[in-house]
Design a protein around this motif. Sequence first.
Motif, PDB file in Angstrom:
ATOM      1  N   VAL A  63     -11.618 -34.496   0.843  1.00 17.05           N
ATOM      2  CA  VAL A  63     -11.677 -33.199   0.158  1.00 17.05           C
ATOM      3  C   VAL A  63     -13.061 -32.982  -0.453  1.00 17.05           C
ATOM      4  CG1 VAL A  63     -10.777 -31.867  -1.798  1.00 17.05           C
ATOM      5  CG2 VAL A  63      -9.211 -33.058  -0.265  1.00 17.05           C
ATOM      6  N   GLU A  64     -13.624 -34.013  -1.080  1.00 18.03           N
ATOM      7  CA  GLU A  64     -14.964 -33.888  -1.660  1.00 18.03           C
ATOM      8  C   GLU A  64     -16.003 -33.580  -0.591  1.00 18.03           C
ATOM      9  OE1 GLU A  64     -15.444 -37.563  -3.773  1.00 18.03           O
ATOM     10  OE2 GLU A  64     -14.438 -36.780  -5.561  1.00 18.03           O
ATOM     11  N   ASN A  65     -15.895 -34.214   0.558  1.00 17.72           N
ATOM     12  CA  ASN A  65     -16.833 -33.938   1.658  1.00 17.72           C
ATOM     13  C   ASN A  65     -16.646 -32.525   2.190  1.00 17.72           C
ATOM     14  OD1 ASN A  65     -18.211 -36.351   1.624  1.00 17.72           O
ATOM     15  ND2 ASN A  65     -16.793 -37.324   3.034  1.00 17.72           N
ATOM     16  N   TRP A  66     -15.413 -32.060   2.248  1.00 17.91           N
ATOM     17  CA  TRP A  66     -15.155 -30.700   2.718  1.00 17.91           C
ATOM     18  C   TRP A  66     -15.829 -29.691   1.802  1.00 17.91           C
ATOM     19  CZ3 TRP A  66     -12.448 -26.436   0.781  1.00 17.91           C
ATOM     20  CH2 TRP A  66     -12.189 -25.419   1.708  1.00 17.91           C
ATOM     21  N   PHE A  67     -15.685 -29.888   0.484  1.00 15.61           N
ATOM     22  CA  PHE A  67     -16.347 -28.997  -0.471  1.00 15.61           C
ATOM     23  C   PHE A  67     -17.860 -29.086  -0.359  1.00 15.61           C
ATOM     24  CE2 PHE A  67     -12.275 -28.805  -2.795  1.00 15.61           C
ATOM     25  CZ  PHE A  67     -12.232 -27.449  -3.043  1.00 15.61           C
ATOM     26  N   ALA A  68     -18.388 -30.291  -0.182  1.00 14.45           N
ATOM     27  CA  ALA A  68     -19.838 -30.491  -0.138  1.00 14.45           C
ATOM     28  C   ALA A  68     -20.473 -29.806   1.073  1.00 14.45           C
ATOM     29  CB  ALA A  68     -20.160 -31.985  -0.128  1.00 14.45           C
ATOM     30  N   GLU A  69     -19.760 -29.719   2.170  1.00 14.23           N
ATOM     31  CA  GLU A  69     -20.350 -29.122   3.375  1.00 14.23           C
ATOM     32  C   GLU A  69     -20.283 -27.595   3.386  1.00 14.23           C
ATOM     33  OE1 GLU A  69     -16.647 -29.368   6.557  1.00 14.23           O
ATOM     34  OE2 GLU A  69     -18.075 -31.017   6.470  1.00 14.23           O
ATOM     35  N   LYS A  70     -19.599 -27.013   2.422  1.00  8.81           N
ATOM     36  CA  LYS A  70     -19.509 -25.547   2.339  1.00  8.81           C
ATOM     37  C   LYS A  70     -20.760 -24.979   1.678  1.00  8.81           C
ATOM     38  CE  LYS A  70     -15.543 -25.507   4.162  1.00  8.81           C
ATOM     39  NZ  LYS A  70     -15.664 -25.599   5.586  1.00  8.81           N
ATOM     40  N   ASN A  71     -21.281 -23.894   2.215  1.00  8.80           N
ATOM     41  CA  ASN A  71     -22.446 -23.263   1.597  1.00  8.80           C
ATOM     42  C   ASN A  71     -22.005 -22.318   0.475  1.00  8.80           C
ATOM     43  OD1 ASN A  71     -21.609 -20.874   2.797  1.00  8.80           O
ATOM     44  ND2 ASN A  71     -23.005 -21.078   4.512  1.00  8.80           N
ATOM     45  N   GLN A  72     -22.956 -21.843  -0.302  1.00  9.76           N
ATOM     46  CA  GLN A  72     -22.684 -20.997  -1.460  1.00  9.76           C
ATOM     47  C   GLN A  72     -21.923 -19.719  -1.090  1.00  9.76           C
ATOM     48  OE1 GLN A  72     -23.820 -21.993  -4.522  1.00  9.76           O
ATOM     49  NE2 GLN A  72     -23.019 -20.266  -5.647  1.00  9.76           N
ATOM     50  N   ALA A  73     -22.203 -19.165   0.065  1.00 11.74           N
ATOM     51  CA  ALA A  73     -21.561 -17.912   0.484  1.00 11.74           C
ATOM     52  C   ALA A  73     -20.059 -18.097   0.712  1.00 11.74           C
ATOM     53  CB  ALA A  73     -22.210 -17.395   1.760  1.00 11.74           C
ATOM     54  N   PHE A  74     -19.641 -19.298   1.059  1.00 14.37           N
ATOM     55  CA  PHE A  74     -18.222 -19.565   1.281  1.00 14.37           C
ATOM     56  C   PHE A  74     -17.411 -19.305   0.026  1.00 14.37           C
ATOM     57  CE2 PHE A  74     -14.574 -22.426   1.061  1.00 14.37           C
ATOM     58  CZ  PHE A  74     -13.887 -22.053   2.199  1.00 14.37           C
ATOM     59  N   PHE A  75     -17.985 -19.704  -1.113  1.00 15.45           N
ATOM     60  CA  PHE A  75     -17.268 -19.583  -2.389  1.00 15.45           C
ATOM     61  C   PHE A  75     -17.396 -18.198  -2.961  1.00 15.45           C
ATOM     62  CE2 PHE A  75     -18.348 -24.059  -1.925  1.00 15.45           C
ATOM     63  CZ  PHE A  75     -17.093 -24.631  -2.014  1.00 15.45           C
TER      64      PHE A  75
END
Length: 75
Positions: A63-75
């Motif tokens: 889960v931490e890796n999934w969040f880390a690979e998301k760019n700012q625009a995703f959020f």
Amino acid sequence: MYIAPIHYGGVAVQALAQTDFVNLPHPPYSLYLALSDFYLFRHLKQYLSWQKFDCASQLKWCVENWFAEKNQAFF
């Protein structure tokens, strides 16, 4: 008859007390909470749906890796 939400059930309250977690108060319905449910967690659920984990630390790492690979625009 009143049915308490699960986070007020005896087992849940006892588990929270034993682990030093705090049950934060929030309204039963909130647009702010719903946005994360329908967007963020939907994608995370899809990502995790076919994966198997042997322990909680593997799940946490994934889960931490999934969040880390998301760019700012995703959020």
